[in-house]
Design a protein around this motif. Structure first.
Motif, PDB file in Angstrom:
ATOM      1  N   TYR A 148       0.839  -1.203   0.000  1.00  0.00           N
ATOM      2  CA  TYR A 148       0.000   0.000   0.000  1.00  0.00           C
ATOM      3  C   TYR A 148       0.876   1.256   0.000  1.00  0.00           C
ATOM      4  CZ  TYR A 148      -3.467   3.392   1.571  1.00  0.00           C
ATOM      5  OH  TYR A 148      -4.272   4.499   1.672  1.00  0.00           O
ATOM      6  N   SER A 149       1.921   1.251   0.788  1.00  0.00           N
ATOM      7  CA  SER A 149       2.842   2.389   0.865  1.00  0.00           C
ATOM      8  C   SER A 149       3.560   2.597  -0.473  1.00  0.00           C
ATOM      9  CB  SER A 149       3.857   2.146   1.985  1.00  0.00           C
ATOM     10  OG  SER A 149       4.827   3.144   2.003  1.00  0.00           O
ATOM     11  N   VAL A 150       4.034   1.506  -1.074  1.00  0.00           N
ATOM     12  CA  VAL A 150       4.719   1.590  -2.370  1.00  0.00           C
ATOM     13  C   VAL A 150       3.771   2.135  -3.432  1.00  0.00           C
ATOM     14  CG1 VAL A 150       5.675   0.166  -4.236  1.00  0.00           C
ATOM     15  CG2 VAL A 150       6.457  -0.173  -1.885  1.00  0.00           C
ATOM     16  N   GLU A 151       2.548   1.645  -3.456  1.00  0.00           N
ATOM     17  CA  GLU A 151       1.584   2.111  -4.455  1.00  0.00           C
ATOM     18  C   GLU A 151       1.214   3.578  -4.229  1.00  0.00           C
ATOM     19  OE1 GLU A 151      -1.518  -0.843  -4.342  1.00  0.00           O
ATOM     20  OE2 GLU A 151      -0.467  -2.102  -5.805  1.00  0.00           O
ATOM     21  N   ASN A 152       1.149   4.010  -2.971  1.00  0.00           N
ATOM     22  CA  ASN A 152       0.896   5.435  -2.700  1.00  0.00           C
ATOM     23  C   ASN A 152       2.029   6.301  -3.224  1.00  0.00           C
ATOM     24  OD1 ASN A 152      -1.616   5.412  -1.591  1.00  0.00           O
ATOM     25  ND2 ASN A 152      -0.910   5.280   0.527  1.00  0.00           N
ATOM     26  N   GLU A 153       3.253   5.865  -2.993  1.00  0.00           N
ATOM     27  CA  GLU A 153       4.392   6.632  -3.505  1.00  0.00           C
ATOM     28  C   GLU A 153       4.382   6.648  -5.030  1.00  0.00           C
ATOM     29  OE1 GLU A 153       9.256   6.954  -3.057  1.00  0.00           O
ATOM     30  OE2 GLU A 153       8.147   5.626  -1.697  1.00  0.00           O
ATOM     31  N   LEU A 154       4.040   5.529  -5.643  1.00  0.00           N
ATOM     32  CA  LEU A 154       3.950   5.483  -7.113  1.00  0.00           C
ATOM     33  C   LEU A 154       2.887   6.456  -7.619  1.00  0.00           C
ATOM     34  CD1 LEU A 154       4.299   1.667  -7.853  1.00  0.00           C
ATOM     35  CD2 LEU A 154       5.771   3.488  -8.746  1.00  0.00           C
ATOM     36  N   GLN A 198       2.033   9.198  -6.267  1.00  0.00           N
ATOM     37  CA  GLN A 198       2.577  10.554  -6.144  1.00  0.00           C
ATOM     38  C   GLN A 198       3.416  10.921  -7.367  1.00  0.00           C
ATOM     39  OE1 GLN A 198       4.769  10.578  -2.482  1.00  0.00           O
ATOM     40  NE2 GLN A 198       2.925  10.703  -1.218  1.00  0.00           N
ATOM     41  N   TYR A 199       4.014   9.912  -7.996  1.00  0.00           N
ATOM     42  CA  TYR A 199       4.799  10.147  -9.214  1.00  0.00           C
ATOM     43  C   TYR A 199       3.927  10.085 -10.460  1.00  0.00           C
ATOM     44  CZ  TYR A 199       9.137   9.730  -6.575  1.00  0.00           C
ATOM     45  OH  TYR A 199      10.177   9.925  -5.696  1.00  0.00           O
ATOM     46  N   GLY A 200       2.656   9.952 -10.293  1.00  0.00           N
ATOM     47  CA  GLY A 200       1.743   9.934 -11.435  1.00  0.00           C
ATOM     48  C   GLY A 200       1.568   8.560 -12.049  1.00  0.00           C
ATOM     49  N   TRP A 201       1.910   7.537 -11.318  1.00  0.00           N
ATOM     50  CA  TRP A 201       1.761   6.175 -11.827  1.00  0.00           C
ATOM     51  C   TRP A 201       0.288   5.812 -11.868  1.00  0.00           C
ATOM     52  CZ3 TRP A 201       0.004   1.693  -9.237  1.00  0.00           C
ATOM     53  CH2 TRP A 201       0.242   0.490  -9.916  1.00  0.00           C
ATOM     54  N   PRO A 202      -0.208   5.122 -12.785  1.00  0.00           N
ATOM     55  CA  PRO A 202       0.476   4.490 -13.908  1.00  0.00           C
ATOM     56  C   PRO A 202       0.542   5.420 -15.119  1.00  0.00           C
ATOM     57  CG  PRO A 202      -1.762   3.636 -13.760  1.00  0.00           C
ATOM     58  CD  PRO A 202      -1.589   4.650 -12.649  1.00  0.00           C
ATOM     59  N   MET A 205      13.479  10.306 -11.062  1.00  0.00           N
ATOM     60  CA  MET A 205      12.093   9.844 -10.907  1.00  0.00           C
ATOM     61  C   MET A 205      11.910   8.485 -11.574  1.00  0.00           C
ATOM     62  SD  MET A 205       9.928  13.386 -11.357  1.00  0.00           S
ATOM     63  CE  MET A 205       8.726  12.571 -12.320  1.00  0.00           C
ATOM     64  N   ARG A 206      12.448   8.359 -12.829  1.00  0.00           N
ATOM     65  CA  ARG A 206      12.300   7.075 -13.508  1.00  0.00           C
ATOM     66  C   ARG A 206      13.015   5.962 -12.735  1.00  0.00           C
ATOM     67  NH1 ARG A 206      12.905  10.270 -17.971  1.00  0.00           N
ATOM     68  NH2 ARG A 206      15.085   9.721 -18.287  1.00  0.00           N
ATOM     69  N   ARG A 207      14.182   6.245 -12.195  1.00  0.00           N
ATOM     70  CA  ARG A 207      14.920   5.251 -11.431  1.00  0.00           C
ATOM     71  C   ARG A 207      14.127   4.871 -10.168  1.00  0.00           C
ATOM     72  NH1 ARG A 207      19.489   7.597 -11.361  1.00  0.00           N
ATOM     73  NH2 ARG A 207      19.206   8.737  -9.414  1.00  0.00           N
ATOM     74  N   ARG A 208      13.608   5.899  -9.468  1.00  0.00           N
ATOM     75  CA  ARG A 208      12.841   5.629  -8.249  1.00  0.00           C
ATOM     76  C   ARG A 208      11.565   4.855  -8.574  1.00  0.00           C
ATOM     77  NH1 ARG A 208      12.701   3.893  -3.383  1.00  0.00           N
ATOM     78  NH2 ARG A 208      10.959   4.673  -2.168  1.00  0.00           N
ATOM     79  N   ARG A 243       9.847  -3.369  -6.471  1.00  0.00           N
ATOM     80  CA  ARG A 243       9.453  -3.729  -5.110  1.00  0.00           C
ATOM     81  C   ARG A 243       7.985  -4.143  -5.085  1.00  0.00           C
ATOM     82  NH1 ARG A 243      11.225  -6.114  -0.758  1.00  0.00           N
ATOM     83  NH2 ARG A 243      10.008  -5.524   1.057  1.00  0.00           N
ATOM     84  N   ARG A 244       7.153  -3.450  -5.830  1.00  0.00           N
ATOM     85  CA  ARG A 244       5.721  -3.790  -5.909  1.00  0.00           C
ATOM     86  C   ARG A 244       5.534  -5.199  -6.466  1.00  0.00           C
ATOM     87  NH1 ARG A 244       1.849  -3.624  -9.887  1.00  0.00           N
ATOM     88  NH2 ARG A 244      -0.266  -3.296  -9.120  1.00  0.00           N
TER      89      ARG A 244
END
Length: 182
Positions: free
Chosen positions: A43-49, A51-55, A75-78, A85-86
């Motif tokens: 959930y934390s990883v998906e929230n951070e994603l 924030q980067y505008g994923w998907p 950003m692309r690396r992160r 990790r997801r």
């Protein structure tokens, strides 16, 4: 094997199964805890994603652009790290859910065997109780018979002393009915 030995063997098997059931339950609780931790991390990883505008939106970030204090390459690396990790977390959750299902099935099998052994133990206890009741009844009847024979012998002695033939014959007849040989 006597019925008492069978009862003891069943009790021992029940004790071991109950220990195994408790150990399996503890493993299920631990597995649920690990799954919950991984779900929270996912959930934390998906929230951070997000924030980067994923998907999608992150794929078009230009090398020279800045977002949240990072360049497009950072950003692309992160995002790539987060996506890896997801994917890892999703695979781990699948694996752990399968393992949890297997533990639940194992516990179900143990529970069925415990139930069967408990029913068997109940039947054995019932048989033992019936045997003990029959034994007690036989002992009571034997004591009553011995007391009656003792009393009849006293009566026979009294009837012979007084010379009462009818009474003597009646007592002898009753003694023979009871299986006493004179």
């Amino acid at each position: 094997m006597s019925i008492r030995d069978e009862e003891a063997a069943i009790r021992e098997r029940l004790r071991r199964l109950q220990e195994l059931d408790l150990a399996t339950y503890n493993r299920i609780v631990a597995e649920n805890s690990r799954i919950y931790s991984k779900q929270m991390e996912l959930y934390s990883v998906e929230n951070e994603l997000r924030q980067y505008g994923w998907p999608g939106a992150i794929l078009f970030a230009y090398p020279g652009t800045y977002f949240m204090g990072r360049t497009g390459a950072e950003m692309r690396r992160r995002v790539s790290e987060l996506l890896q990790r997801r994917e890892y977390l999703i695979n781990e959750l699948r694996r752990e859910r399968i393992q949890l299902q297997q533990l639940a099935e194992q516990r179900s099998i143990i529970a069925r065997e415990i139930q069967e052994l408990t029913a068997r133990l109940t039947r054995i206890r019932q048989i033992i109780t019936e045997q003990e009741a029959r034994k007690a009844e036989m002992e009571r009847r034997l004591r009553e018979r011995e007391q009656e024979i003792k009393w009849l012998l006293q009566e026979l002695e009294e009837a012979r002393r007084t010379g009462d033939l009818r009474r003597t014959e009646a007592v002898l007849r009753r003694l023979r009915e009871l299986g006493f040989q004179i």
